[in-house]
Design a protein around this motif. Structure first.
Motif, short mmCIF file in Angstrom:
data_model
loop_
_atom_site.label_atom_id
_atom_site.label_comp_id
_atom_site.label_asym_id
_atom_site.label_seq_id
_atom_site.Cartn_x
_atom_site.Cartn_y
_atom_site.Cartn_z
N ALA A 229 0.71 -1.44 -0.11
CA ALA A 229 0.05 -0.01 0.00
C ALA A 229 0.83 1.13 -0.12
CB ALA A 229 -1.08 -0.06 1.24
N ASP A 230 1.63 1.62 1.12
CA ASP A 230 2.26 2.63 1.26
C ASP A 230 3.81 2.70 0.80
OD1 ASP A 230 2.76 1.30 3.42
OD2 ASP A 230 3.36 2.86 4.63
N GLN A 279 -2.25 9.51 2.22
CA GLN A 279 -2.53 8.11 2.63
C GLN A 279 -4.04 7.96 2.78
OE1 GLN A 279 -0.15 7.70 6.33
NE2 GLN A 279 1.89 7.82 5.32
N GLN A 281 -5.71 4.97 3.83
CA GLN A 281 -6.16 3.58 4.47
C GLN A 281 -7.23 3.79 5.32
OE1 GLN A 281 -3.34 5.29 5.13
NE2 GLN A 281 -2.79 5.23 7.43
N ASN A 291 -7.67 6.48 10.46
CA ASN A 291 -7.80 6.66 9.38
C ASN A 291 -6.54 7.38 8.47
OD1 ASN A 291 -10.35 5.48 9.37
ND2 ASN A 291 -11.31 7.29 9.62
N TYR A 295 -8.07 9.96 3.76
CA TYR A 295 -9.20 8.62 3.85
C TYR A 295 -10.52 9.45 3.53
CZ TYR A 295 -12.80 5.51 5.42
OH TYR A 295 -13.84 4.96 5.56
N GLY A 306 -9.32 1.22 -2.78
CA GLY A 306 -8.91 0.17 -1.82
C GLY A 306 -7.90 -0.57 -2.53
N GLY A 307 -7.22 -1.23 -1.69
CA GLY A 307 -6.44 -2.46 -2.16
C GLY A 307 -6.89 -3.60 -2.60
N THR A 314 -3.01 -5.21 3.04
CA THR A 314 -2.93 -4.12 1.97
C THR A 314 -4.52 -3.74 1.89
OG1 THR A 314 -3.24 -5.17 0.02
CG2 THR A 314 -1.07 -4.94 0.86
N ARG A 315 -5.49 -4.18 2.67
CA ARG A 315 -6.67 -3.74 2.49
C ARG A 315 -6.83 -2.19 2.97
NH1 ARG A 315 -10.66 -7.72 2.16
NH2 ARG A 315 -9.78 -9.82 2.57
N GLY A 316 -7.45 -1.46 1.91
CA GLY A 316 -8.01 -0.08 2.31
C GLY A 316 -6.78 0.91 1.75
N GLY A 317 -5.94 0.61 1.00
CA GLY A 317 -5.02 1.55 0.57
C GLY A 317 -4.43 1.08 -0.94
#
Length: 825
Positions: A229-230, A279, A281, A291, A295, A306-307, A314-317
């Motif tokens: 993700a990041d 960011q 997430q 958050n 977000y 989302g991921g 990696t969910r949410g990014g």
């Protein structure tokens, strides 16, 4: 009257006919149709079937260690893989697909040792997860990787349902990515016992999203990108020990692993990780899991992407570094439902909104020891570097990294696919400084010298269209590229030393040469070759010296073209027209051979799709445009004057032409070029000004419908294949996009039209056709409609193309050829 007609192959279902007045329409929903047409009509004129009959190679690759090539061929709907080896280059067919079944073959690759080829059969799923099935096979569609040995022994076999294989150097197995993890399938005609060896269970499972697997030259290790993700890591898997080692892990985005020849070291690119301001997430509570500052909650107008939700994180990014630096823009993505987004917060504290390394640079290259995992920076760009802002589609040879760069003003070519797992390029500045470079460039950079600067290799002024346009010689000393430099209407192959120097033209003349494939010995160069009367073929050139053009090529495939009417071709003329705003437009004119002095013939305009395309006075290297050129030759042979228009926003004539203002939904200025072409034809003494038609597919269909809606006084009939009829989604009659669209001028549509589209079109939504037909019905406009169920943008069945061309022939003959001639001869 409704009836069902069974043919020798396929059938027509639901044929509805009404009295063919101007207000009537003919609607046909066809699954497949193979008409038993004669090779030529009673006058001896060749049919469209003959013009589209020859074998047509589509992709070309060469082995790295032996003089062997492989390619994919299309022959009247039958798609097969072939190979040939030096010195005789006798073609050997590796597959035996003998039906026009609508199953694509693409993505052919050959192992370094030349022992094995792999390819994909079938097309990727659409948004609903469905692969096209135009033949209506009740067993469902095919979508799988296949393999074959180049000896031809044993035939080809199905390996696994997957895509984008990475072939082992010795041809023993493939790697592919599925659901964010890396799979391996062994290549053997006998199905392996293990789920892992069959490619049904992950071979490498790690947290995050894995991508871009690459075999080491010795085949003993695999490098890949692991995105979190990041940030992202470069990891190396050792086959013998099943050990994974991360290369100098950090908080940044590491991508583009590229092996060095010793298989002990690799090079990778590092870009800064994700700053707070970008960011997105979703937090899960607690002081350490808030958050992300950018977000946006579900349902907000600017929903955060989302991921992929695969692996163990990696969910949410985002799975890769974002291409934007504005947090509000970063948040804008799929999932919008119209709720307002949280206003973006402005924070000018260094490092909060935008990321850079200490000193202000944003791109660095590292050399890693794959045994220890230690990596050292070898080179980085300068702050606000004018050239190295991002590197993709790169080639490593020795210490030199060769990469493309598009100067100010956007790409002049079609561009290429991004590198899997790579961070996208940053958004360009709104007003880039300096003059626009009209042409595509490749640079060489010594990444082992920290003080080195990029050296421009392609000093020629011309288009370099995409990654298939370039190749390195086997010894890594010569860079080959395909361009229209010095011959703006065609393509030829050039070469330049990777250290820099004066490029040399390798191929020249009236032909078109693309897809350079230098062979391992350095003695040969293979290309896809064509000319104004030679359909695309595989050509082999001797390359003993680059100081002078190569001797004439040897056409090695196809070895024969039975029934192909080569002598019926006419050599297209280049005609320059000028649009109403003064822009010069290049066109190809096809004049019938039997045109007599004083005679006025009907004329037809062809408009290509894209719009990032360029038609040439020769057979094209892309499949549909190869057919389109053949169709234009056939129409000229039938007696029509034909003109193919290279309108603005197309490629080949510079970046300013490609990025011309007010095109598309911003004003549709490219339509001016179509009108200029039609008016030019009206002034010709050999054209009846009252019998001019137009045809095209995709963006060409868009311009065809524009012509009929805006200028039925000029264009008396048209064939619109899968055209766009509404730019964007605004129905506000005062909006620029609506005014730029066909339906914004539809009240002026009077001319008859033949409409054709498949309802599984992944390029142009079928709703574009559905919506247009409703409006034509209400305006009493004559139309004929062909709908192909479960077919795509360019029909996958040759029989359907034959049916379409038969209908097109009848339609044009009725509404152009037989139209009352108001002009006295």
């Amino acid at each position: 009257m409704v009836y069902s007609l069974n043919a020798r192959i396929g059938r027509i279902s639901e044929v509805t006919m009404r009295v063919p007045t101007r207000a009537a329409a003919m609607c046909i929903a066809a699954t497949a149709f193979l008409s038993t047409l004669p090779a030529a009509d009673s006058s001896g004129t060749p049919s469209y079937r003959q013009f589209l009959s020859p074998a047509s190679p589509q992709e070309l690759v060469a082995a790295r260690k032996v003089d062997r090539i492989a390619w994919v061929d299309y022959a009247e709907g039958k798609r097969n893989a072939y190979t040939a080896a030096a010195p005789q280059f006798v073609p050997v067919r590796l597959t035996n697909f003998t039906k026009d079944d609508g199953i694509m073959m693409s993505g052919i690759k050959i192992s370094d040792d030349g022992s094995t080829v792999v390819f994909l059969r079938g097309e990727a799923p659409n948004r609903e997860g469905w692969s096209p099935n135009p033949s209506a096979d009740p067993n469902g569609p095919e979508h799988a990787i296949w393999a074959a040995r180049t000896t031809g022994a044993g035939g080809a076999w199905r390996v696994v349902d997957a895509a984008n294989p990475e072939l082992a150097p010795d041809g023993s197995s493939i790697l592919f990515v599925k659901n964010g993890q890396i799979y391996r399938a062994r290549l053997t005609p006998v199905k392996p016992m293990s789920e892992v060896d069959r490619g049904e269970k992950p071979f490498i499972t790690e947290w995050g999203v894995q991508s871009d697997p690459r075999w080491s030259p010795d085949g003993r290790k695999i490098a890949f990108v692991s995105t979190r993700a990041d940030h992202s890591f470069i990891a190396v898997y050792e086959v013998a020990t099943r050990k994974v080692t991360y290369m100098s892990p950090s908080v940044d985005y590491d991508t583009m692993p590229t092996w060095m020849p010793d298989s002990k070291h690799l090079i990778f690119m590092r870009r800064p990780g994700l700053p707070f301001g970008q960011q997105t997430q979703a937090g899960s509570g607690g002081i350490g899991l808030p958050n992300g500052p950018a977000y946006q909650p579900p349902g907000a107008t600017a929903a955060a992407p989302g991921g992929r939700g695969t692996g163990r994180g990696t969910r949410g990014g985002p799975t890769t570094a974002p291409a934007v630096t504005n947090p509000a823009a970063q948040a804008a993505g799929r999932g919008s439902t119209g709720a307002p987004a949280t206003p973006a917060v402005v924070n000018n504290s260094p490092g909060v909104m935008q990321a850079a390394f200490k000193g202000g640079y944003t791109v660095a290259f590292y050399k890693a020891d794959v045994t220890t995992g230690e990596a050292q920076e070898t080179w980085h760009n300068r702050p606000n570097d004018p050239v190295v802002t991002f590197v993709g589609n790169a080639h490593l040879t020795g210490d030199l990294l060769i990469f493309p760069f598009a100067a100010n003003g956007g790409r002049g070519g079609r561009g290429g696919r991004g590198i899997p797992g790579a961070a996208p390029a940053p958004a360009p500045p709104a007003n880039p400084p300096g003059p626009v470079d009209e042409w595509d460039r490749y640079y060489a950079l010594n990444i082992m010298d920290s003080s080195a600067r990029p050296v421009m290799l392609t000093t020629t002024d011309g288009l370099i269209e995409n990654p298939t346009s370039v190749a390195l010689s086997a010894d890594g000393k010569t860079f080959f590229y395909c361009t229209n430099a010095k011959d703006i209407e065609r393509r030829h192959i050039w070469a330049v030393p990777v250290t820099g120097g004066t490029p040399a033209e390798v191929t020249a003349g009236e032909g078109v040469e693309t897809s350079p494939a230098p062979l391992a010995s350095g003695k040969y160069l293979a290309t896809l070759s064509a000319s104004w009367k030679l359909p695309q073929s595989v050509g082999v050139w001797r390359t003993t010296s680059l100081s002078e053009p190569a001797p004439p090529q040897k056409i090695v495939f196809p070895t024969a073209r039975p029934g192909f009417p080569i002598e019926a071709h006419v050599k297209p003329e280049i005609v320059i027209t000028k649009a109403a705003d003064g822009l010069e437009i290049h066109n190809q004119l096809f004049l019938p051979k039997d045109l007599k002095p004083g005679e006025r013939r009907p004329a037809i305009v062809f408009v290509h799709g894209g719009p990032v395309r360029q038609m040439m006075p020769a057979y094209h290297y892309m499949q549909f445009y190869h057919w389109a050129y053949a169709i234009n030759q056939w129409l000229a042979n039938r007696g029509y004057v034909v003109m193919s228009i290279n309108y603005r926003s197309g490629i080949g004539y510079g970046r300013s032409f490609r990025t011309a203002p007010n095109t598309g939904g911003a004003g549709n200025s490219e339509y001016l070029d179509v009108v200029a072409g039609g008016k030019y034809l009206q002034t010709r003494p050999d054209v009846d000004p009252n019998r001019i038609g137009i045809w095209g597919l995709s963006y060409g269909g868009l311009l065809t419908s524009q012509a009929l809606a805006r200028n039925s006084d000029l264009f008396k009939a048209g064939v619109d294949l899968a055209g766009v009829h509404l730019f964007g989604s605004s129905l506000d009659p005062e909006s620029v996009s609506y005014k730029s669209s066909t339906i914004g001028a539809i009240d002026g549509w009077k001319s008859p039209v033949l409409l054709v589209q498949g309802d599984d079109d992944r390029n142009v939504a079928f709703q574009q056709m559905t919506g247009l037909v409703q409006m034509l019905r209400q305006r009493d406009v004559y139309y004929e409609l062909i709908v192909f169920p479960d077919d795509v943008h360019e029909s996958l069945l040759h029989s359907r193309w034959m049916y379409t061309l038969g209908r097109m022939e009848t339609f044009l003959h009725k509404f152009l050829w037989e139209r009352a001639n108001a002009t006295s001869n």
